[in-house]
Scaffold this motif. Sequence first.
Motif: not given
Length: 290
Positions: A4, A9, A11, A205-208, A210-211, A215, A221, A223
């Motif tokens: 990241n 990003q 979303f 991370s971005h994913n973590d 946001l999750y 969640h 999300l 690219d």
Amino acid sequence: MTNNNDTLQRFIFESTDIRGEITTLSSSYKDLLALQKYPPQVERLFGEFLAAVSLLSSRLKQRGMITIQARGAGPITTIMAECSQDNKLRGIVRGDFDNLDSLSTLQELLGKATLAITLEPEGKERYQGVVPLDEEHLSSCLEFYFYQSEQLPTKIKLASDANTATGLLIQQLPSSGDHDKSQEDWQRVSNLLETLSCDEQLQLSHNDQLYRLFHEQDLLLFDPTAMQFSCSCSRQRTENALLSLGRKDVLELSAEQGLIMINCQFCSQEYRFTAADVNLLFDPPQPLLH
């Protein structure tokens, strides 16, 4: 965080009128810090400005520039970060940093100050909004800017340290359906965002992130877009600056110094102009007629 670093990003929350952006700056941020020696508390605030302008850069729908700048009467007199439509960042801090001691808050560092957000679309009219910098955090001042200038409820979280600057923004767009549902969606999502800590922003991370927050929501999300430090200075722009000073002053300066040296305040690039360069600048050779 590796995948990241230096990315932005977008979303969206599906089936709602809420959008968002998340950014992490690492190498680009450290490249900027390497050019100047700022005290730790100035570095952290500078990182927040860079993360904030990265988040707001998505508002550029065509070529141009967006700038966030604060001017104050405290130890920091000017702090500025800008981002182009092609995601190139630069910025600078000016002031007296010798006696900061334990100063760390926004008001302590800037004193009485104003915050200006400037949009400069290429070939179109420039737009600037100004708000007082009287909230405890930069994020709160930016939220007030969106509330005042665009009437769009917005929540922003910013965090930075010596290595990383990061930010997360959510924004409620004009309702496209049930107003009550839209308000409920916004209240739920904004309450969840408030639970995000600075440490989580800097470490996850971005994913973590946001999750961890959303969640239970239907979130899409997009690219990542690469962000980078890049200065827009050039020899041509420097020549134009000399021309704007006028022939008399520049020729006198050239005669006095022999060599005119101009350093870019953003990237420290040095541009040198000899007496011959100056003469050619004001008296360019005429094209031959055939």
